[in-house]
Motif scaffolding. Sequence first.
Motif, mmCIF file in Angstrom:
data_model
loop_
_atom_site.group_PDB
_atom_site.id
_atom_site.type_symbol
_atom_site.label_atom_id
_atom_site.label_comp_id
_atom_site.label_asym_id
_atom_site.label_seq_id
_atom_site.Cartn_x
_atom_site.Cartn_y
_atom_site.Cartn_z
ATOM 1 N N LEU A 22 0.805 -1.222 0.000
ATOM 2 C CA LEU A 22 0.000 0.000 0.000
ATOM 3 C C LEU A 22 0.839 1.274 0.000
ATOM 4 O O LEU A 22 0.410 2.302 -0.526
ATOM 5 N N ASP A 23 2.026 1.233 0.607
ATOM 6 C CA ASP A 23 2.841 2.441 0.735
ATOM 7 C C ASP A 23 4.174 2.271 0.009
ATOM 8 O O ASP A 23 4.829 1.238 0.125
ATOM 9 N N LYS A 24 4.582 3.327 -0.691
ATOM 10 C CA LYS A 24 5.815 3.288 -1.473
ATOM 11 C C LYS A 24 6.975 3.844 -0.647
ATOM 12 O O LYS A 24 6.859 4.878 0.000
ATOM 13 N N ASN A 25 8.112 3.139 -0.694
ATOM 14 C CA ASN A 25 9.311 3.615 -0.002
ATOM 15 C C ASN A 25 9.890 4.842 -0.697
ATOM 16 O O ASN A 25 9.868 4.944 -1.926
ATOM 17 N N VAL A 26 10.423 5.747 0.094
ATOM 18 C CA VAL A 26 11.147 6.906 -0.424
ATOM 19 C C VAL A 26 12.508 6.940 0.262
ATOM 20 O O VAL A 26 12.591 6.892 1.496
ATOM 21 N N HIS A 27 13.568 6.986 -0.533
ATOM 22 C CA HIS A 27 14.912 7.071 0.033
ATOM 23 C C HIS A 27 15.002 8.306 0.938
ATOM 24 O O HIS A 27 14.530 9.383 0.574
ATOM 25 N N PRO A 28 15.598 8.176 2.131
ATOM 26 C CA PRO A 28 15.689 9.334 3.037
ATOM 27 C C PRO A 28 16.299 10.570 2.377
ATOM 28 O O PRO A 28 15.883 11.693 2.651
ATOM 29 N N ALA A 29 17.270 10.370 1.498
ATOM 30 C CA ALA A 29 17.924 11.506 0.847
ATOM 31 C C ALA A 29 17.025 12.183 -0.182
ATOM 32 O O ALA A 29 17.293 13.312 -0.588
ATOM 33 N N LEU A 30 15.956 11.493 -0.597
ATOM 34 C CA LEU A 30 15.054 12.049 -1.602
ATOM 35 C C LEU A 30 13.724 12.481 -1.002
ATOM 36 O O LEU A 30 12.829 12.917 -1.718
ATOM 37 N N GLN A 31 13.603 12.337 0.322
ATOM 38 C CA GLN A 31 12.379 12.750 0.996
ATOM 39 C C GLN A 31 12.278 14.276 0.963
ATOM 40 O O GLN A 31 13.189 14.970 1.431
ATOM 41 N N PRO A 32 11.209 14.830 0.396
ATOM 42 C CA PRO A 32 11.079 16.298 0.357
ATOM 43 C C PRO A 32 11.117 16.879 1.760
ATOM 44 O O PRO A 32 10.388 16.436 2.659
#
Length: 363
Positions: A330-340
């Motif tokens: 259900l939820d997509k991972n976002v790399h910490p360095a690319l987290q807005p």
Amino acid sequence: DFGHWFKAIGDRAVTFDGASQDTPQAHWVGKALQTGDEDLAIGILRMLDCGANNAFDALNAEVNDTARSIEYLNGILPLASEGADEVLAGHGISKETREKVLAKSHCTPPDNYFITSDDMIGKAGVWAHFGLWDFNKAQMFNTLNKKEYKSNKSDYIALLKSRFNYSEEQAEEMYRQITSLSDSKAVNDWISPWPGYASDVRGCSKGGNASTLRCDLGNGAFAAVDLIEMEIRIPTPQGTQWPASFVYPTESGIEEKRYENASIGLSIVLIPTGTDSFANMFVSQEIAKSMFTRLFFMEGHGLSHFDKFADETSLTRQRIIVWKVDWDGLDKNVHPALQPIATLPPEDAIASEGNNTATGSTA
């Protein structure tokens, strides 16, 4: 290789261990690691958890063609049960067989923990070799060695044309390739490649302006990356060269740009390492976008079915990441360095400004 340890210490069953390396599970686990298709990877893990290789056994009992059965399975594993049933029915598979197959490929699976670790980098040639195993080529080779075809070229050519829809020229070329194989190693190499990670992870620095990177390739060589157009080139004394492909992160996932004029037979993967900072590595194209590359080197960025459960470093400085499979995705991972930054709570945004190193879970 460590399946027995996981089984003993975790007191739970494992999908794959050292005792099953000569079983069909070697192909399926290798395929789950090698593929860039998350839905296929999850479908494979579900099938293995539901019934090991039994879905194939049930299907091939009716189809009686290994390569075709594998093709059908690869087609249904990414799908929900209803869609998979429709596809199998479209192939003319009987209702009874469809029910047997789906019971072993599309059950409600148990909890699954998927491990990616440092030692698997050096073993990539093996798991990717098994995962990329070309069952069509294997079938062609084995068929030619059957008594009825070994000394009857015309019948073999006719079989290639009817079974694999080859033209006369294609069938002749395949016959030439097979008969030129000198030993078992040549056969193995012909059926499937041995991809790998061709370099360590190396740093990138900002170039002449904020929109360009200079990525170290070793031995004084470097790649120039345009972060606006997401293009890559490798300046050399002999002129500009290009990799087979360039794999890079976007806000929502991973993209691959392939170069028809490639002069280097490897891909370059751009890896986020912190806020507005990157590293890179040379990789065989077959695994540049693989699940392993994305899970181990890119924090599962853009994937929906893998939640980070643990991330540890052993006494020998080997990194081990455990992912809990999220069957629903259900939820997509976002790399910490690319987290807005704007989406973070204020205290996290302040911490992010003071530390550009990517840490923590992307689950």
